[in-house]
Design an enzyme around this catalytic site. Structure first.
Site, PDB file in Angstrom:
ATOM      1  N   TYR A 156      20.982  45.112  57.496  1.00  0.00           N
ATOM      2  CA  TYR A 156      21.617  43.783  57.524  1.00  0.00           C
ATOM      3  C   TYR A 156      22.595  43.632  56.356  1.00  0.00           C
ATOM      4  CZ  TYR A 156      21.898  38.668  58.015  1.00  0.00           C
ATOM      5  OH  TYR A 156      22.339  37.372  58.192  1.00  0.00           O
ATOM      6  N   LYS A 160      26.678  43.056  56.657  1.00  0.00           N
ATOM      7  CA  LYS A 160      27.328  41.852  56.132  1.00  0.00           C
ATOM      8  C   LYS A 160      28.301  42.190  54.991  1.00  0.00           C
ATOM      9  CE  LYS A 160      25.413  38.775  58.852  1.00  0.00           C
ATOM     10  NZ  LYS A 160      26.213  38.015  59.835  1.00  0.00           N
TER      11      LYS A 160
END
Length: 249
Positions: A156, A160
């Site tokens: 993640y 991002k």
């Protein structure tokens, strides 16, 4: 209140949470909104709720943003349905948390494909109409995890952080057409996901937030509305954290 009369917005991950709130806020201010999510029922419910309040302002499109060909077809469909696209909000995102030592390749790829490749796919699909728009806007919803990392979220965080670098490159490439591209990095926002956390975990997190509380989806939505409007014409390539001061330098 800012008006988006005559503008067309595309919001991915628009079925619930932050994305649903953004879609409703843009429609409330006069934009026609294409609500995109992987699940037909969730984007359908958001579009239905918008149309109940603001008739004929929203249409739902069930597409997996990780699928390049499906998103290219979506781009043609939305331009055919609405005539143009002025604002793109990339909010679609998934998590597959786990420590790196135990993380499966599939969990790595699923998160990168949705969160990062998904934004590549949508920007490619809508770039031409946005470049022709008078004041085109691309807003990518990143995360403070992309700025600071987090144990158990290597996939993640990488997706991002990649989205932040992608946003800055798009900002440079499209600046000549007066198109802005910015990233928003939400911190801990009160959603179904954070509601499910045990109380002691919530307290630990809140202790690390200078403002002492979780944010609301409206805190993120308000910034999207500002960045999408004419008042933000001179802001591009920026990463703005909506995190109660958690990542201040």
């Amino acid at each position: 209140m800012q008006s988006f009369e005559g503008k067309v917005a595309v919001v991915t991950g628009g079925g619930r949470g932050i994305g649903g709130s953004i879609a409703k806020a843009l429609a409330a201010r006069g934009a026609k909104v294409a609500v995109v999510s992987r699940s037909a029922s969730s984007c359908g419910a958001t579009a239905e709720a918008i149309n109940a309040e603001f008739p004929e302002m929203a249409k739902a499109y069930a597409v997996d943003v990780a699928d390049h060909e499906a998103v290219a077809a979506l781009g043609k469909q939305i331009v055919s349905d609405f005539g143009t696209v002025d604002i793109l909000v990339n909010n679609a995102g998934v998590t597959r948390d786990g420590l790196l030592m135990r993380m499966k390749e599939e969990d790595w790829m699923t998160v990168l494909d949705t969160n990062l490749k998904g934004a590549f796919n949508t920007v490619k699909a809508f770039m031409r109409p946005i470049m022709k728009s008078d004041g085109g806007r691309i807003i990518n919803i990143a995360s403070v995890i992309g700025l600071m990392g987090n144990a158990g979220q290597a996939n993640y965080a990488a997706s991002k952080a990649g989205l932040i670098g992608f946003s800055k490159s798009v900002a440079r490439e499209l600046a000549g057409r007066a198109v802005t591209c910015n990233a928003i990095a939400p911190g801990f926002i009160a959603t179904d996901m954070t509601d499910a956390l045990p109380e002691n975990v919530k307290s630990e997190i809140q202790a690390k937030i200078p403002l002492g509380s979780f944010g609301s989806v409206e805190d993120v939505t308000n910034l999207v509305v500002f960045l999408a409007g004419p008042g933000a014409r001179y802001i591009t390539g920026q990463v703005i954290a909506v995190d109660g001061g958690m990542t201040m330098h």
